[in-house]
Design a protein around this motif. Structure first.
Motif, PDB file in Angstrom:
ATOM      1  N   VAL A  91     -21.980 -37.795  65.430  1.00 50.88           N
ATOM      2  CA  VAL A  91     -22.021 -39.243  65.626  1.00 50.88           C
ATOM      3  C   VAL A  91     -21.856 -39.606  67.096  1.00 50.88           C
ATOM      4  N   SER A  92     -21.295 -38.696  67.869  1.00 58.06           N
ATOM      5  CA  SER A  92     -21.149 -38.957  69.302  1.00 58.06           C
ATOM      6  C   SER A  92     -22.501 -39.008  70.013  1.00 58.06           C
ATOM      7  N   ASP A  93     -23.549 -38.515  69.357  1.00 58.64           N
ATOM      8  CA  ASP A  93     -24.881 -38.536  69.956  1.00 58.64           C
ATOM      9  C   ASP A  93     -25.537 -39.912  69.854  1.00 58.64           C
ATOM     10  N   LEU A  94     -24.990 -40.771  69.013  1.00 56.33           N
ATOM     11  CA  LEU A  94     -25.654 -42.036  68.724  1.00 56.33           C
ATOM     12  C   LEU A  94     -25.630 -42.977  69.912  1.00 56.33           C
ATOM     13  N   LYS A  95     -26.687 -43.760  70.038  1.00 56.61           N
ATOM     14  CA  LYS A  95     -26.791 -44.747  71.117  1.00 56.61           C
ATOM     15  C   LYS A  95     -26.798 -46.181  70.571  1.00 56.61           C
ATOM     16  N   VAL A  96     -27.562 -46.395  69.500  1.00 57.41           N
ATOM     17  CA  VAL A  96     -27.715 -47.743  68.936  1.00 57.41           C
ATOM     18  C   VAL A  96     -27.670 -47.660  67.409  1.00 57.41           C
ATOM     19  N   ILE A  97     -26.826 -48.497  66.798  1.00 54.62           N
ATOM     20  CA  ILE A  97     -26.750 -48.601  65.338  1.00 54.62           C
ATOM     21  C   ILE A  97     -27.475 -49.882  64.924  1.00 54.62           C
ATOM     22  N   HIS A  98     -28.324 -49.769  63.926  1.00 55.85           N
ATOM     23  CA  HIS A  98     -29.131 -50.910  63.469  1.00 55.85           C
ATOM     24  C   HIS A  98     -28.801 -51.181  62.002  1.00 55.85           C
ATOM     25  N   VAL A 147     -23.931 -50.556  53.297  1.00 51.70           N
ATOM     26  CA  VAL A 147     -24.957 -49.538  53.080  1.00 51.70           C
ATOM     27  C   VAL A 147     -24.317 -48.189  52.763  1.00 51.70           C
ATOM     28  N   LYS A 148     -25.106 -47.295  52.185  1.00 57.66           N
ATOM     29  CA  LYS A 148     -24.637 -45.960  51.842  1.00 57.66           C
ATOM     30  C   LYS A 148     -25.071 -44.976  52.933  1.00 57.66           C
ATOM     31  N   ASN A 149     -24.086 -44.324  53.512  1.00 58.43           N
ATOM     32  CA  ASN A 149     -24.338 -43.327  54.551  1.00 58.43           C
ATOM     33  C   ASN A 149     -23.045 -42.534  54.689  1.00 58.43           C
ATOM     34  N   LYS A 150     -23.154 -41.233  54.891  1.00 55.40           N
ATOM     35  CA  LYS A 150     -21.926 -40.433  54.932  1.00 55.40           C
ATOM     36  C   LYS A 150     -21.040 -40.778  56.125  1.00 55.40           C
ATOM     37  N   HIS A 151     -21.627 -41.421  57.128  1.00 59.96           N
ATOM     38  CA  HIS A 151     -20.834 -41.812  58.298  1.00 59.96           C
ATOM     39  C   HIS A 151     -20.650 -43.323  58.376  1.00 59.96           C
ATOM     40  N   VAL A 152     -20.822 -44.005  57.251  1.00 61.27           N
ATOM     41  CA  VAL A 152     -20.813 -45.470  57.303  1.00 61.27           C
ATOM     42  C   VAL A 152     -19.463 -46.016  57.771  1.00 61.27           C
ATOM     43  N   PHE A 167     -17.557 -44.737  60.074  1.00 63.11           N
ATOM     44  CA  PHE A 167     -17.595 -44.688  61.541  1.00 63.11           C
ATOM     45  C   PHE A 167     -18.430 -45.844  62.083  1.00 63.11           C
ATOM     46  N   PHE A 168     -19.612 -46.042  61.489  1.00 62.32           N
ATOM     47  CA  PHE A 168     -20.487 -47.128  61.937  1.00 62.32           C
ATOM     48  C   PHE A 168     -19.810 -48.485  61.761  1.00 62.32           C
ATOM     49  N   ARG A 169     -19.158 -48.657  60.597  1.00 62.61           N
ATOM     50  CA  ARG A 169     -18.512 -49.936  60.307  1.00 62.61           C
ATOM     51  C   ARG A 169     -17.372 -50.209  61.295  1.00 62.61           C
ATOM     52  N   ASN A 170     -16.588 -49.184  61.583  1.00 65.90           N
ATOM     53  CA  ASN A 170     -15.480 -49.359  62.524  1.00 65.90           C
ATOM     54  C   ASN A 170     -15.974 -49.665  63.932  1.00 65.90           C
ATOM     55  N   LEU A 171     -17.075 -49.053  64.317  1.00 60.96           N
ATOM     56  CA  LEU A 171     -17.668 -49.352  65.628  1.00 60.96           C
ATOM     57  C   LEU A 171     -18.087 -50.816  65.690  1.00 60.96           C
TER      58      LEU A 171
END
Length: 636
Positions: free
Chosen positions: A255-262, A271-276, A278-282
């Motif tokens: 997840v550290s590779d990510l630049k932009v979450i859409h 949404v369903k995602n195994k890292h959701v 992390f995305f939600r907290n960001l």
């Protein structure tokens, strides 16, 4: 806009001085809130000056222009473009997407944006940045001479056409591309005749497709399929899409590779995602992040955001002055987010409409539902809150059936900053954003009598308010009971007064505040009667919307309403008490500011100093009409 040379390499200096252009289409109240979170995530990481370009409807323009003007972020420019002027370019395209006509506006950017603008990053409002936007801007240097548009591959199977039986998507190159993040080489697009080319593409495909399903994205993809050499494919971490049927998890290993979450699913954070998580907290980090912290200057870049007059005023303050903190507070510029929630109201045609105007903080939220039940007319409320508290309020309002069903309440968030409650500044935000000819200036811990809205509208006509200077006084009462059987008439209220269930407001701690209302006369009055101003009088009144604003030197507790009534009197408003109107103050814990006032001698000293200065300013402004206030002050 450029920065001074940094103490690093010349190349680094040039990179950090580049002005980056970002464009968004934004329409309505909800999208305006989304834009703020997007902008926070960009500002948090950025090191470059920025220029935001917003294509907006009237609502979003009003909200965002006010927000950025009050935010005053250094090294940020903002421009607005009227979506109404662009609608004719795309209104002929049938579109099934929930974004409606605004979902097609990106097609018009070569026409909407200034002709001298050569490149722009285009973003959807449901984007969160996890890195510096300058990295994305730098990809323009990797374009070949022929490439004009940069996009990330679509991460769902939509354009493969196998999601359900008879699913027929628009033509696309392979999996197609997602248009939530776009790099547009505007000058190249203009030279190749982009406006005619996308239009011809849309006309051709609509002959068989009949409408778009994904708005501009369908037309961009059909165009790219015919002209694949024109697209520069971006690495997928620049647009990690969390839509249904997504393949986003194949886009990254860490997840550290990510630049932009859409967040491009209608489900958004669900949404369903195994890292959701992390995305939600960001996302929540930026949603609740204190926007005042983003006012920092860029290293090596002079800040043009603060007006010179403000800088001069700050420099003139004496830091050794015992009342420095009070004077500094008056110069604080608070961020203001108008119409934080959906607002819809059509003023009455007879010119008698009245808006209830009040301000509140988080500890008074519980009053909102009761006020809405007591007052059916329009309401303008200014809420003094932190970014995190504003989100708590949003959840509260969205969960309340009472508040959800009231669209004629304008909620305007004034974001916290400084050590004092800027009560009169917050009141002024609510007052200035009332949209009716008349306003009822009250406090949020009062409940109006049932039917007061209609009674006041009739009184406006009877008192010839449109042609005279009058302030209609609504007598104030209070109860010490948290559960009150609210009186349904004046007769019932008088009975409760006699029984000791109700009292005249503040009779036991501050009688001077409301004694001039003349409650003894009110008990038997059947027609409005005039009362004279007396020192410390602070009634709740109905006046024309263009009345004087509240004096913003008064912060925290003390003299904030008194000074306003004095100015109304100096402007020769007649104070008229209404015989069949009343409001009742509901009990609550003392505010933090009243506790400070009671415990701090220096607080009380500074309030007296500010009162003296206000008297002097009033005398200079109104001359002989204000002499009685100076006399009254000397006699106290």
């Amino acid at each position: 806009m450029s920065c001074v040379t940094l103490r690093t390499s010349f190349i680094t200096s040039r990179i950090l001085s580049v002005l980056i252009h970002v464009a968004c289409v934004c329409a309505g109240h909800n999208a305006s809130r989304d834009v703020v979170t997007l902008v926070k995530s960009i500002l948090f990481h950025r090191r470059n000056p920025l220029h935001f370009h917003f294509i907006t409807d009237t609502v979003a323009n009003r909200i965002l222009s006010s927000l950025f003007q009050s935010w005053m972020v250094p090294s940020v420019q903002v421009s607005f473009y009227d979506a109404d002027e662009l609608k004719s370019e795309v209104s002929w395209i049938p579109n099934k997407h929930y974004s409606g006509i605004y979902g097609l506006m990106k097609l018009t950017l070569t026409k909407a944006l200034p002709a001298h603008l050569s490149k722009v990053i285009v973003l959807d409002t449901d984007i969160t940045f996890a890195t510096d936007v300058a990295e994305l801007w730098g990809i323009f240097r990797k374009f070949t001479d022929k490439q004009v548009i940069g996009l990330v591959e679509n991460q769902s199977d939509w354009y493969l056409g196998n999601l359900w039986k008879n699913h027929k998507p628009w033509p696309a190159l392979g999996r197609g591309f997602n248009t939530g993040v776009i790099l547009l080489y505007l000058d190249r697009l203009r030279k190749m005749g982009w406006e005619q080319m996308w239009r011809l593409t849309a006309e051709r495909e609509l002959m068989s497709m009949l409408s778009t399903s994904l708005a501009d994205q369908d037309i961009f993809n059909a165009f790219i399929k015919q002209n694949p050499v024109l697209v520069h494919q971006l690495p997928c971490f620049w647009n990690v899409q969390l839509s249904d049927h997504t393949r986003s998890e194949q886009c990254y290993t860490e997840v550290s590779d990510l630049k932009v979450i859409h967040w491009n699913s209608p489900k958004k954070l669900r949404v369903k995602n195994k890292h959701v998580e992390f995305f939600r907290n960001l996302y929540l980090t930026f949603l609740e992040y204190d926007g005042n912290l983003l006012r920092r200057e860029l290293f090596g870049c002079p800040s043009p955001a603060s007006p010179q007059s403000l800088q001069s005023a700050l420099e003139e303050l004496d830091e050794d002055d015992q009342c420095y903190d009070f004077r500094r507070e008056r110069l604080t510029i608070h961020r203001v987010h108008l119409y934080f929630l959906q607002y819809e109201d059509t003023p009455t045609e007879d010119g008698t409409d009245i808006t209830l105007v009040a301000q509140l903080s988080m500890d008074r939220l519980q009053m909102l539902e009761a006020i809405c039940k007591h007052w059916e007319g329009p309401i303008s409320l200014a809420l003094y809150m932190s970014d995190a508290e504003a989100q708590q309020f949003l959840r509260y309002a969205q969960a309340s059936e009472v508040l959800k069903n009231r669209k004629n309440v304008g909620y305007h968030v004034v974001y916290k900053e400084g050590q004092f409650y800027p009560v009169n500044l917050v009141r002024n935000v609510a007052l200035k954003n009332a949209n009716t000819p008349y306003v009822f200036l009250t406090d949020v811990d009062f409940l109006p009598m049932y039917g007061l809205y209609d009674y006041l509208r009739r009184s406006v006509v009877q008192m010839d308010m449109s042609n005279t200077k009058k302030a209609l006084v609504v007598p104030a009462f209070e109860t010490l009971r948290y559960r009150l059987s609210f009186p349904k008439s004046k007769a019932e209220l008088l009975s409760m007064l006699d029984m000791g269930t109700l009292y005249t407001f503040r009779y036991h701690v501050w009688p001077k505040g409301h004694a001039p209302t003349n409650y003894a006369k009110w008990r038997t009055a059947t027609t409005p009667y005039k009362v004279e101003w007396e020192p410390d009088f602070e009634p709740y009144v109905v006046v024309k919307r263009d009345c004087p604003e509240y004096d913003q030197r008064f912060v925290g507790f003390g003299w904030n309403k008194v000074s306003h009534i004095m100015e109304l009197d100096a402007q020769e408003y007649d104070l008229m008490v209404l015989p069949n109107a009343f409001m009742i103050h509901m009990p609550h814990a003392p505010s933090f500011d009243i506790s400070k006032f009671r415990s701090s001698p220096s607080y009380r000293h500074c309030l007296n100093t500010l009162k003296d200065e206000f008297h002097q300013d009033l005398s200079r402004k109104y001359g002989s009409a204000a002499l009685k206030y100076l006399t009254a002050q000397r006699n106290m």
